[in-house]
Design an enzyme around this catalytic site. Structure first.
Site, short mmCIF file in Angstrom:
data_model
loop_
_atom_site.label_atom_id
_atom_site.label_comp_id
_atom_site.label_asym_id
_atom_site.label_seq_id
_atom_site.Cartn_x
_atom_site.Cartn_y
_atom_site.Cartn_z
N SER A 251 -8.19 -8.44 -15.05
CA SER A 251 -7.85 -9.77 -15.55
C SER A 251 -6.55 -10.25 -14.91
O SER A 251 -5.94 -9.54 -14.11
CB SER A 251 -7.68 -9.73 -17.06
OG SER A 251 -6.46 -9.08 -17.37
N LYS A 252 -6.15 -11.44 -15.32
CA LYS A 252 -4.92 -12.03 -14.76
C LYS A 252 -3.73 -11.09 -14.93
O LYS A 252 -2.82 -11.08 -14.12
CB LYS A 252 -4.62 -13.34 -15.48
CG LYS A 252 -5.53 -14.47 -15.05
CD LYS A 252 -4.77 -15.79 -14.97
CE LYS A 252 -5.59 -16.88 -14.32
NZ LYS A 252 -6.69 -17.35 -15.19
N ARG A 253 -3.76 -10.31 -16.00
CA ARG A 253 -2.63 -9.41 -16.26
C ARG A 253 -2.47 -8.35 -15.15
O ARG A 253 -1.43 -7.74 -15.01
CB ARG A 253 -2.81 -8.71 -17.61
CG ARG A 253 -2.10 -9.45 -18.73
CD ARG A 253 -2.55 -8.95 -20.07
NE ARG A 253 -3.90 -9.43 -20.33
CZ ARG A 253 -4.84 -8.74 -20.95
NH1 ARG A 253 -4.61 -7.52 -21.35
NH2 ARG A 253 -6.02 -9.26 -21.16
N GLY A 255 -2.28 -8.92 -12.17
CA GLY A 255 -1.52 -9.49 -11.04
C GLY A 255 -2.38 -10.31 -10.11
O GLY A 255 -2.29 -11.52 -10.10
#
Ligand code: GLU
Length: 484
Positions: A251-253, A255
């Site tokens: 996911s976006k987390r 990076g």
């Protein structure tokens, strides 16, 4: 049967790696079977869709080499088709107007939660009387259209990756909203995802729907819509998700999630495509790891797509990228390195210095894993003036170094031409003349020419610097450091 597949990204963000991997599997599948690959932009969510995301998606597809045969089609340009389908379902009595307000829905969910039940719409407006409808209309309530889902239905399909799949109607959350009526529109012009997808897949004669396993519940709902609209149901295949190193959905987390992020980090398109081919698919009877898209298409089959999630492995991606980089001629890599050198602020003329840049590429290319590594790897080779590290200064101040460098300078001044062989000769001669170790000459020369004790091949670097006259300038600076 003509194979027709599609990739249907929503332009609510940049081209996501998961969507790109789905696009690749669709591409491999259709190129293996022969058929058409269709690109459809699912932009019905007008609040979150942006033209720059569409552009990012199209650029990413092109960059990866995923050519499509039809499209891009935009759902916002096809609203009439969805309206007609809504009307058909209403006419058949398979859909109805639901006037439940959002407050009532919230209340319904709170009650279900208190009873520890899964949240669902309780189908309360399925059989409204004409009087009830008139009453709600008089109150000014805005209806949505819901499609009836029979709780007792069992939905079964033969998934080409996961095998036999069974879903119960009662696990689909009650009758589903398929269209809304936006402000000032009397025609239910705002279709929801499941309806628009089915209408388009029908209209575009999609034979195989290959997409991520996060769409499995949608597939169950969509099969019911196909039946309701009286159409043939396509073949479905759900590919495993891409997981991060901890085994969670990428996911976006984590990076980087979009193809343009990978591009910016210095991965080659063929390496990204190759890596994603292997992310969830393994060829039969082969340990081959380097594939072009065309090569993989010859071998690709859904039967070799894994069911389990595919862990994203940076080391493997780096390895694949370096393989592609190291096998390329410097002339083919130089243009991809230029933006990185520019970003680093190194001074050069991309056209006038092209030959010089190709020679530089030749020196550094084998130490690159990603294109961006060219910034540190070539740092010591740009510019007339340099900074000397403490270690380099210490080296320059050793006994005998000054006369050695002076001799090198004299040799250079009298040389009428210069190349790697002449460079080696000069080193040999100076070593002998001063009766010192060759190591001392090499190390001091490196310190003088690059300001560091470590770096790219010394002879090649010297030859490169010489073309600009920077070797002489740097030697002079080094001698100045010694005598200061
Ligand atoms: N627009 C959907 C998405 O981006 C497409 C899903 C599908 O392939 O049906 O996830």
């Amino acid at each position: 049967m003509t194979v027709r597949v599609r990739i249907a990204p929503s332009p609510t963000g940049n081209f996501h790696i998961g969507t790109a991997r789905t696009a690749i599997f669709n591409w491999l599948f259709v190129r293996n079977h022969g058929g058409q690959f269709i690109l459809r932009i699912e932009d019905t969510d007008t609040e979150r869709s942006r033209p720059e995301f569409t552009e990012n998606i199209l650029d990413g597809m092109t960059w990866l080499g995923l050519n499509w045969d039809e499209g891009p089609f935009f759902q916002t340009q096809r609203l009439d088709l969805y309206r007609q389908a809504v009307q058909t379902l209403l006419d058949k009595g398979l859909a109805y107007r639901c006037y439940t307000t959002s407050d009532e829905l919230d209340q319904m969910r709170a009650t279900q939660q208190a009873r520890h039940e899964a949240p669902r719409y309780d189908n309360r407006h399925r059989n409204l009387t004409a009087e009830q409808i008139a009453q709600f209309e008089a109150e000014g309530r805005k209806p949505v259209i819901r499609f009836k889902i029979d709780d007792d239905r069992e939905i079964v399909w033969d998934d080409q990756v996961r095998g036999k799949m069974t879903w119960k109607g009662r696990d689909l959350g009650g009758d589903m909203v398929i269209a809304r009526q936006p402000e000032g529109d009397e025609t239910f012009g705002q279709p929801l995802y499941n309806l628009a997808v089915v209408v388009d897949d029908m209209d575009m004669k999609i034979s195989h729907v290959l997409r991520g396993e996060d769409h499995i519940a949608n597939t169950a709902k969509q099969i019911l819509l196909y039946e309701a609209l009286g159409e043939e149901i396509p073949v479905f295949a759900h590919t495993p998700l891409i997981l991060n190193e901890k085994g969670q959905k990428l996911s976006k987390r984590d990076g980087v999630t979009s193809i343009s992020d990978f591009k910016r980090m210095g991965f080659l398109p063929e390496a990204i495509a190759n890596y994603m081919i292997l992310l969830g698919w393994t060829p039969e009877n082969s340990t081959q790891e380097l594939f072009s898209l065309d090569e993989a298409a010859q071998l690709f089959g859904l039967d070799r797509v894994n069911k389990a999630g595919a862990k994203f492995d940076w080391d493997k991606l780096d390895w694949i990228n370096s393989q592609y980089l190291h096998n390329k001629a410097p002339e083919a890599v130089v243009d991809q390195l230029i933006p990185y050198w520019q970003e680093a602020g190194y001074e050069f003329d991309p056209e006038g210095d092209r030959d010089w840049l190709i020679q530089l590429t030749e020196i550094i290319v084998h130490s690159l894993t990603r294109l961006a590594d060219a910034i540190p790897e070539s740092r010591l080779l740009f510019g007339e003036k340099i900074k000397f590290s403490e270690k380099a200064i210490a080296q320059l101040q050793l006994e005998n170094v000054e006369p050695v460098l002076n001799s090198i300078q004299d040799n250079l001044a009298s040389a009428t031409e210069f190349n790697a062989d002449i460079a080696k000769d000069i080193i040999k001669q100076v070593t002998k003349a001063h009766n010192v170790k060759k190591g001392l000459v090499m190390k001091s020369l490196r310190a003088a020419l690059t300001g560091e004790l470590q770096g790219p091949d010394l002879i090649q670097s010297w030859a490169l610097l010489h073309r600009k006259g920077w070797d002489k300038a740097r030697l002079q600076q080094a001698l100045a450091v010694i005598s200061s």
